[in-house]
Design an enzyme around this catalytic site. Structure first.
Site, PDB file in Angstrom:
ATOM      1  N   ASN A   8       0.868  -1.180   0.000  1.00 34.96           N
ATOM      2  CA  ASN A   8       0.000   0.000   0.000  1.00 34.96           C
ATOM      3  C   ASN A   8       0.908   1.236   0.000  1.00 34.96           C
ATOM      4  O   ASN A   8       1.518   1.554   1.015  1.00 34.96           O
ATOM      5  CB  ASN A   8      -0.886  -0.043   1.254  1.00 34.96           C
ATOM      6  CG  ASN A   8      -1.772   1.181   1.385  1.00 34.96           C
ATOM      7  OD1 ASN A   8      -1.819   2.027   0.497  1.00 34.96           O
ATOM      8  ND2 ASN A   8      -2.481   1.278   2.500  1.00 34.96           N
ATOM      9  N   TRP A   9       0.989   1.889  -1.155  1.00 32.95           N
ATOM     10  CA  TRP A   9       1.913   3.027  -1.274  1.00 32.95           C
ATOM     11  C   TRP A   9       1.351   4.299  -0.640  1.00 32.95           C
ATOM     12  O   TRP A   9       2.037   5.309  -0.568  1.00 32.95           O
ATOM     13  CB  TRP A   9       2.255   3.292  -2.753  1.00 32.95           C
ATOM     14  CG  TRP A   9       3.003   2.179  -3.416  1.00 32.95           C
ATOM     15  CD1 TRP A   9       3.449   1.011  -2.834  1.00 32.95           C
ATOM     16  CD2 TRP A   9       3.417   2.106  -4.793  1.00 32.95           C
ATOM     17  NE1 TRP A   9       4.104   0.229  -3.753  1.00 32.95           N
ATOM     18  CE2 TRP A   9       4.100   0.878  -4.973  1.00 32.95           C
ATOM     19  CE3 TRP A   9       3.284   2.953  -5.887  1.00 32.95           C
ATOM     20  CZ2 TRP A   9       4.634   0.479  -6.201  1.00 32.95           C
ATOM     21  CZ3 TRP A   9       3.815   2.568  -7.115  1.00 32.95           C
ATOM     22  CH2 TRP A   9       4.493   1.349  -7.268  1.00 32.95           C
ATOM     23  N   LYS A  10       0.102   4.278  -0.252  1.00 37.83           N
ATOM     24  CA  LYS A  10      -0.555   5.436   0.368  1.00 37.83           C
ATOM     25  C   LYS A  10      -0.337   6.691  -0.494  1.00 37.83           C
ATOM     26  O   LYS A  10      -0.276   6.594  -1.709  1.00 37.83           O
ATOM     27  CB  LYS A  10      -0.081   5.602   1.808  1.00 37.83           C
ATOM     28  CG  LYS A  10      -0.279   4.295   2.615  1.00 37.83           C
ATOM     29  CD  LYS A  10      -0.082   4.432   4.075  1.00 37.83           C
ATOM     30  CE  LYS A  10      -0.334   3.091   4.756  1.00 37.83           C
ATOM     31  NZ  LYS A  10      -0.195   3.134   6.193  1.00 37.83           N
ATOM     32  N   HIS A  93      -9.554   0.876   5.122  1.00 33.11           N
ATOM     33  CA  HIS A  93      -8.275   1.048   5.817  1.00 33.11           C
ATOM     34  C   HIS A  93      -8.487   1.980   7.013  1.00 33.11           C
ATOM     35  O   HIS A  93      -9.289   2.913   6.942  1.00 33.11           O
ATOM     36  CB  HIS A  93      -7.245   1.634   4.846  1.00 33.11           C
ATOM     37  CG  HIS A  93      -5.864   1.627   5.409  1.00 33.11           C
ATOM     38  ND1 HIS A  93      -5.434   2.576   6.305  1.00 33.11           N
ATOM     39  CD2 HIS A  93      -4.832   0.765   5.240  1.00 33.11           C
ATOM     40  CE1 HIS A  93      -4.178   2.308   6.653  1.00 33.11           C
ATOM     41  NE2 HIS A  93      -3.788   1.213   6.020  1.00 33.11           N
ATOM     42  N   GLU A  95      -6.877   4.396   8.059  1.00 32.09           N
ATOM     43  CA  GLU A  95      -6.704   5.820   7.744  1.00 32.09           C
ATOM     44  C   GLU A  95      -7.978   6.386   7.114  1.00 32.09           C
ATOM     45  O   GLU A  95      -8.299   7.555   7.294  1.00 32.09           O
ATOM     46  CB  GLU A  95      -5.479   6.002   6.831  1.00 32.09           C
ATOM     47  CG  GLU A  95      -4.191   5.830   7.628  1.00 32.09           C
ATOM     48  CD  GLU A  95      -3.018   5.300   6.826  1.00 32.09           C
ATOM     49  OE1 GLU A  95      -3.036   5.366   5.592  1.00 32.09           O
ATOM     50  OE2 GLU A  95      -2.069   4.804   7.473  1.00 32.09           O
ATOM     51  N   GLU A 165      -5.420  -5.394  10.622  1.00 30.70           N
ATOM     52  CA  GLU A 165      -4.407  -4.355  10.822  1.00 30.70           C
ATOM     53  C   GLU A 165      -4.699  -3.601  12.120  1.00 30.70           C
ATOM     54  O   GLU A 165      -5.483  -2.632  12.110  1.00 30.70           O
ATOM     55  CB  GLU A 165      -4.436  -3.364   9.655  1.00 30.70           C
ATOM     56  CG  GLU A 165      -4.055  -3.966   8.338  1.00 30.70           C
ATOM     57  CD  GLU A 165      -3.429  -2.931   7.412  1.00 30.70           C
ATOM     58  OE1 GLU A 165      -2.320  -3.154   6.961  1.00 30.70           O
ATOM     59  OE2 GLU A 165      -4.045  -1.885   7.179  1.00 30.70           O
ATOM     60  N   GLY A 172       3.664   5.564  10.950  1.00 32.34           N
ATOM     61  CA  GLY A 172       3.477   6.803  10.204  1.00 32.34           C
ATOM     62  C   GLY A 172       2.397   7.734  10.714  1.00 32.34           C
ATOM     63  O   GLY A 172       1.874   8.532   9.965  1.00 32.34           O
ATOM     64  N   SER A 215       3.402  -2.393  10.338  1.00 32.31           N
ATOM     65  CA  SER A 215       4.862  -2.364  10.532  1.00 32.31           C
ATOM     66  C   SER A 215       5.550  -3.657  10.108  1.00 32.31           C
ATOM     67  O   SER A 215       6.520  -4.085  10.742  1.00 32.31           O
ATOM     68  CB  SER A 215       5.209  -2.046  11.994  1.00 32.31           C
ATOM     69  OG  SER A 215       4.705  -0.786  12.358  1.00 32.31           O
ATOM     70  N   GLY A 236       2.770  -1.283   4.315  1.00 24.39           N
ATOM     71  CA  GLY A 236       2.809   0.141   3.994  1.00 24.39           C
ATOM     72  C   GLY A 236       4.244   0.584   3.757  1.00 24.39           C
ATOM     73  O   GLY A 236       4.811   0.400   2.673  1.00 24.39           O
ATOM     74  N   GLY A 237       4.868   1.138   4.784  1.00 21.61           N
ATOM     75  CA  GLY A 237       6.200   1.746   4.679  1.00 21.61           C
ATOM     76  C   GLY A 237       7.223   0.885   3.946  1.00 21.61           C
ATOM     77  O   GLY A 237       7.927   1.377   3.051  1.00 21.61           O
TER      78      GLY A 237
END
Ligand code: PGA
Length: 261
Positions: A8-10, A93, A95, A165, A172, A215, A236-237
């Site tokens: 997931n590049w967000k 998600h 977010e 999740e 982040g 993470s 993600g990251g």
């Protein structure tokens, strides 16, 4: 059961950067029989990347969409508009839930809309730090899971990917993320299987892919992928760093013993 490694590049990378990055990944990733590699770039990069990617190696997902098909919804994009570009859609998600106020009602409509459009939904569920500390994890997981699936016909349930999740483990957001222990993750994935079994029967429960995210790095990927109920990872990251992401794919291939096509 397939294994899923999803990046997931967000809200990262310009279109040009996304294209260069995908180019790099495509040169390193191979096509595996039962390992699906998926990336979710920004919406603006989807068109370019869909023409560029080799879907046997890397498929695309959108990070969000609106559940109506067409109409006067300024700023929104529908699954009908995205379906030729993506195979998967991230839904719910944390977010989206906590920064943009998406509710379980929105989320269930999105899950159903994705399926209707022939796109595989990745339904994200997970408790916050305070919900966990108040002992509410089981209730939150049940509500988000059954709520998100409530508009899905029974025969389509196992087409939905469920990503656990825990919000406190996602990096982040200012506060440092805590690493979820494999034991914690195993408990919740088992809980998800049990809830699915009670609601839809054991065949559907066993056939529904369960992912973990929060993470995940190449250093800890194996500890999660080795869990009985873990069929993949939502990253993600670490998905923004080519060596990290490709290492995780190699780890998944080794742990799940998959063969090159
Ligand atoms: P993270 O994000 O791997 O950077 O913690 C995971 C996610 O939000 O899907």
């Amino acid at each position: 059961m397939k294994t899923y490694i999803i990046g997931n590049w967000k809200m990262n990378f310009t279109v040009g950067e996304s294209s260069l990055y995908l180019h790099k990944l495509l040169s390193k990733v191979r096509a595996y029989r039962d390992l699906e590699t998926v990336v979710a770039p920004s919406l603006v990069a989807l068109q370019t990347l869909s023409l560029q990617t080799d879907r046997r190696k890397i498929k695309l997902a959108c990070q969000n969409f609106f559940y109506k098909d067409f109409g006067s919804y300024t700023g929104e994009v529908s699954i009908s508009q995205l379906r030729s570009l993506v195979d998967y859609a991230i839904v719910g998600h944390s977010e989206r839930r906590y920064i943009f106020g998406e509710t379980d009602k929105d989320i269930k409509k999105k899950v159903a809309a994705a399926l209707r459009g022939g796109v595989t939904p990745i339904l994200c569920i997970g408790e916050t730090d305070s919900e966990r500390s108040f002992g509410e994890t089981v209730d939150v997981i049940r509500d988000q899971l059954l709520g998100g699936l409530s508009d899905v016909p029974k025969e389509d349930i196992s087409k939905v990917l469920i990503a656990y999740e825990p919000v406190w483990a996602i990096s982040g957001h200012g506060q440092p993320a805590r690493l979820a222990s494999p034991l914690d993750v195993a408990d919740v994935l088992k809980l998800v299987r049990n809830i699915l079994r009670e609601a839809f029967g054991s065949k559907i429960s066993e056939e529904t892919p369960l992912l973990f995210g929060g993470s995940v790095r190449s250093l800890n990927a194996e500890s999660y992928l080795s869990l009985r109920d873990c069929n993949g990872l939502l990253i993600g990251g670490a998905s923004l760093i080519a060596p990290e992401f490709t290492d995780i794919i190699e780890i998944a291939k080794r742990v799940k013993n998959d063969r090159v096509i």
